[in-house]
Motif scaffolding. Structure first.
Motif, PDB file in Angstrom:
ATOM      1  N   TYR A  74       2.625  -8.383  -9.021  1.00 40.99           N
ATOM      2  CA  TYR A  74       3.212  -9.103 -10.155  1.00 40.99           C
ATOM      3  C   TYR A  74       4.692  -8.754 -10.282  1.00 40.99           C
ATOM      4  N   ARG A  75       5.012  -7.509  -9.996  1.00 42.28           N
ATOM      5  CA  ARG A  75       6.389  -7.028 -10.140  1.00 42.28           C
ATOM      6  C   ARG A  75       7.275  -7.653  -9.066  1.00 42.28           C
ATOM      7  N   HIS A  76       8.455  -8.067  -9.457  1.00 46.19           N
ATOM      8  CA  HIS A  76       9.431  -8.718  -8.577  1.00 46.19           C
ATOM      9  C   HIS A  76      10.184  -7.648  -7.787  1.00 46.19           C
ATOM     10  N   VAL A  77       9.651  -7.307  -6.620  1.00 50.14           N
ATOM     11  CA  VAL A  77      10.307  -6.335  -5.735  1.00 50.14           C
ATOM     12  C   VAL A  77      10.384  -6.933  -4.333  1.00 50.14           C
ATOM     13  N   PRO A  78      11.486  -6.696  -3.630  1.00 53.13           N
ATOM     14  CA  PRO A  78      11.637  -7.296  -2.309  1.00 53.13           C
ATOM     15  C   PRO A  78      11.070  -6.465  -1.153  1.00 53.13           C
ATOM     16  N   ASP A  79      10.931  -5.176  -1.347  1.00 52.93           N
ATOM     17  CA  ASP A  79      10.644  -4.304  -0.209  1.00 52.93           C
ATOM     18  C   ASP A  79       9.379  -3.478  -0.431  1.00 52.93           C
ATOM     19  N   TYR A  80       8.589  -3.343   0.611  1.00 51.74           N
ATOM     20  CA  TYR A  80       7.334  -2.594   0.552  1.00 51.74           C
ATOM     21  C   TYR A  80       7.545  -1.161   0.055  1.00 51.74           C
ATOM     22  N   THR A  81       8.678  -0.572   0.403  1.00 49.91           N
ATOM     23  CA  THR A  81       8.951   0.809  -0.018  1.00 49.91           C
ATOM     24  C   THR A  81       9.189   0.936  -1.514  1.00 49.91           C
ATOM     25  N   GLU A  82       9.383  -0.183  -2.209  1.00 44.58           N
ATOM     26  CA  GLU A  82       9.613  -0.156  -3.652  1.00 44.58           C
ATOM     27  C   GLU A  82       8.328  -0.225  -4.470  1.00 44.58           C
ATOM     28  N   LEU A  83       7.180  -0.482  -3.817  1.00 44.82           N
ATOM     29  CA  LEU A  83       5.910  -0.489  -4.547  1.00 44.82           C
ATOM     30  C   LEU A  83       5.550   0.924  -4.966  1.00 44.82           C
ATOM     31  N   ASP A  84       4.941   1.061  -6.135  1.00 50.70           N
ATOM     32  CA  ASP A  84       4.434   2.377  -6.519  1.00 50.70           C
ATOM     33  C   ASP A  84       3.059   2.569  -5.888  1.00 50.70           C
ATOM     34  N   LEU A  85       2.474   3.743  -6.056  1.00 49.21           N
ATOM     35  CA  LEU A  85       1.200   4.056  -5.401  1.00 49.21           C
ATOM     36  C   LEU A  85       0.065   3.127  -5.845  1.00 49.21           C
ATOM     37  N   ALA A  86       0.012   2.825  -7.133  1.00 51.15           N
ATOM     38  CA  ALA A  86      -1.049   1.941  -7.633  1.00 51.15           C
ATOM     39  C   ALA A  86      -0.912   0.537  -7.055  1.00 51.15           C
ATOM     40  N   GLU A  87       0.307   0.023  -6.978  1.00 49.71           N
ATOM     41  CA  GLU A  87       0.534  -1.307  -6.400  1.00 49.71           C
ATOM     42  C   GLU A  87       0.181  -1.316  -4.912  1.00 49.71           C
ATOM     43  N   THR A  88       0.589  -0.268  -4.210  1.00 44.25           N
ATOM     44  CA  THR A  88       0.305  -0.166  -2.774  1.00 44.25           C
ATOM     45  C   THR A  88      -1.201  -0.134  -2.517  1.00 44.25           C
ATOM     46  N   ALA A  89      -1.913   0.672  -3.297  1.00 43.31           N
ATOM     47  CA  ALA A  89      -3.370   0.785  -3.123  1.00 43.31           C
ATOM     48  C   ALA A  89      -4.058  -0.542  -3.415  1.00 43.31           C
ATOM     49  N   GLU A  90      -3.670  -1.198  -4.507  1.00 42.55           N
ATOM     50  CA  GLU A  90      -4.326  -2.456  -4.847  1.00 42.55           C
ATOM     51  C   GLU A  90      -3.975  -3.553  -3.845  1.00 42.55           C
ATOM     52  N   LEU A  91      -2.739  -3.579  -3.364  1.00 48.08           N
ATOM     53  CA  LEU A  91      -2.354  -4.571  -2.363  1.00 48.08           C
ATOM     54  C   LEU A  91      -3.212  -4.405  -1.103  1.00 48.08           C
ATOM     55  N   GLY A  92      -3.440  -3.170  -0.678  1.00 40.75           N
ATOM     56  CA  GLY A  92      -4.285  -2.921   0.486  1.00 40.75           C
ATOM     57  C   GLY A  92      -5.734  -3.314   0.241  1.00 40.75           C
ATOM     58  N   ALA A  93      -6.260  -2.936  -0.910  1.00 37.36           N
ATOM     59  CA  ALA A  93      -7.654  -3.268  -1.239  1.00 37.36           C
ATOM     60  C   ALA A  93      -7.837  -4.777  -1.357  1.00 37.36           C
ATOM     61  N   TRP A  94      -6.859  -5.460  -1.932  1.00 41.45           N
ATOM     62  CA  TRP A  94      -6.976  -6.911  -2.092  1.00 41.45           C
ATOM     63  C   TRP A  94      -6.822  -7.635  -0.750  1.00 41.45           C
ATOM     64  N   THR A  95      -6.059  -7.075   0.161  1.00 42.67           N
ATOM     65  CA  THR A  95      -5.979  -7.648   1.503  1.00 42.67           C
ATOM     66  C   THR A  95      -7.348  -7.575   2.171  1.00 42.67           C
ATOM     67  N   GLN A  96      -8.026  -6.440   2.007  1.00 40.66           N
ATOM     68  CA  GLN A  96      -9.389  -6.305   2.550  1.00 40.66           C
ATOM     69  C   GLN A  96     -10.340  -7.299   1.887  1.00 40.66           C
ATOM     70  N   THR A  97     -10.251  -7.424   0.576  1.00 46.21           N
ATOM     71  CA  THR A  97     -11.118  -8.370  -0.138  1.00 46.21           C
ATOM     72  C   THR A  97     -10.838  -9.800   0.321  1.00 46.21           C
ATOM     73  N   ALA A  98      -9.567 -10.139   0.491  1.00 46.30           N
ATOM     74  CA  ALA A  98      -9.208 -11.480   0.958  1.00 46.30           C
ATOM     75  C   ALA A  98      -9.860 -11.772   2.308  1.00 46.30           C
ATOM     76  N   MET A  99      -9.832 -10.807   3.192  1.00 39.39           N
ATOM     77  CA  MET A  99     -10.454 -10.994   4.509  1.00 39.39           C
ATOM     78  C   MET A  99     -11.965 -11.207   4.372  1.00 39.39           C
ATOM     79  N   ARG A 100     -12.615 -10.412   3.536  1.00 37.21           N
ATOM     80  CA  ARG A 100     -14.062 -10.550   3.338  1.00 37.21           C
ATOM     81  C   ARG A 100     -14.418 -11.926   2.759  1.00 37.21           C
ATOM     82  N   VAL A 101     -13.651 -12.350   1.768  1.00 36.00           N
ATOM     83  CA  VAL A 101     -13.922 -13.630   1.107  1.00 36.00           C
ATOM     84  C   VAL A 101     -13.692 -14.789   2.079  1.00 36.00           C
ATOM     85  N   ILE A 102     -12.606 -14.758   2.815  1.00 36.75           N
ATOM     86  CA  ILE A 102     -12.321 -15.837   3.768  1.00 36.75           C
ATOM     87  C   ILE A 102     -13.410 -15.883   4.848  1.00 36.75           C
ATOM     88  N   ARG A 103     -13.830 -14.717   5.334  1.00 37.88           N
ATOM     89  CA  ARG A 103     -14.932 -14.691   6.314  1.00 37.88           C
ATOM     90  C   ARG A 103     -16.194 -15.327   5.735  1.00 37.88           C
TER      91      ARG A 103
END
Length: 171
Positions: A74-103
């Motif tokens: 949700y936060r307007h940031v341009p670079d992966y290094t600017e994500l905080d730990l919670a954003e990074t973790a959720e982005l990774g988990a949601w990428t996994q969920t996206a793959m499962r759902v699309i499959r």
């Protein structure tokens, strides 16, 4: 036709090609950023599939393949290094969920995952980080995109959004 070729027209792509839908001030500020605006719009208008605490999943308006999702903070940031730990973790988990759902919805054989960091790296909207989740199937790089430079998408974006949203796990 004079050259004997058949045409598959995709006029909706001209908006993307010409940049007609770009705000005058660009994407640098949240007020003009489609990834900042999408969560505040209806699912039908925005094509948002699911919403989390720090990130959300949305269909790409100009997909490489059917089901091409973007996972965006949700936060307007341009670079992966600017994500905080919670954003990074959720982005990774949601990428996994996206793959499962699309499959589940479309039986994808594989995926391309990626972030284009900066305009020189190919980011169309470099000001707001987004992770691409692109489903792939054997033979999806057929003659149409290779020779015809045209991608055939067999489903309307709203139909794809509805299928993915219905299959997305609820908390």
């Amino acid at each position: 036709m004079a050259d004997g070729l058949e045409r598959l027209w995709t006029p909706h792509r001209m908006t993307y090609v010409t940049g007609e839908d770009r705000p005058a001030e660009g994407y640098e500020k949240p007020a003009g950023c489609p990834f900042c605006l999408a969560p505040g719009r209806s699912p039908e208008e925005s094509l948002v599939v699911a919403r989390g605490e720090h990130v959300y999943a949305v269909l790409n308006l100009y997909p490489y393949n059917p089901g091409h999702l973007l996972v965006c903070p949700y936060r307007h940031v341009p670079d992966y290094t600017e994500l905080d730990l919670a954003e990074t973790a959720e982005l990774g988990a949601w990428t996994q969920t996206a793959m499962r759902v699309i499959r589940k919805v479309s039986n994808a054989h594989g995926f391309n995952l990626g972030m284009n960091q900066g305009t020189v790296a190919g980011a169309g909207i470099a000001a707001h980080l987004h992770q691409h989740v692109v489903p792939r199937w054997g033979g999806d790089a057929n003659f149409m995109p290779v020779i015809g430079q045209t991608k055939v998408l067999p489903q309307l974006l709203q139909q794809t959004r509805d299928l993915l949203a219905a299959a997305w796990p609820r908390p």
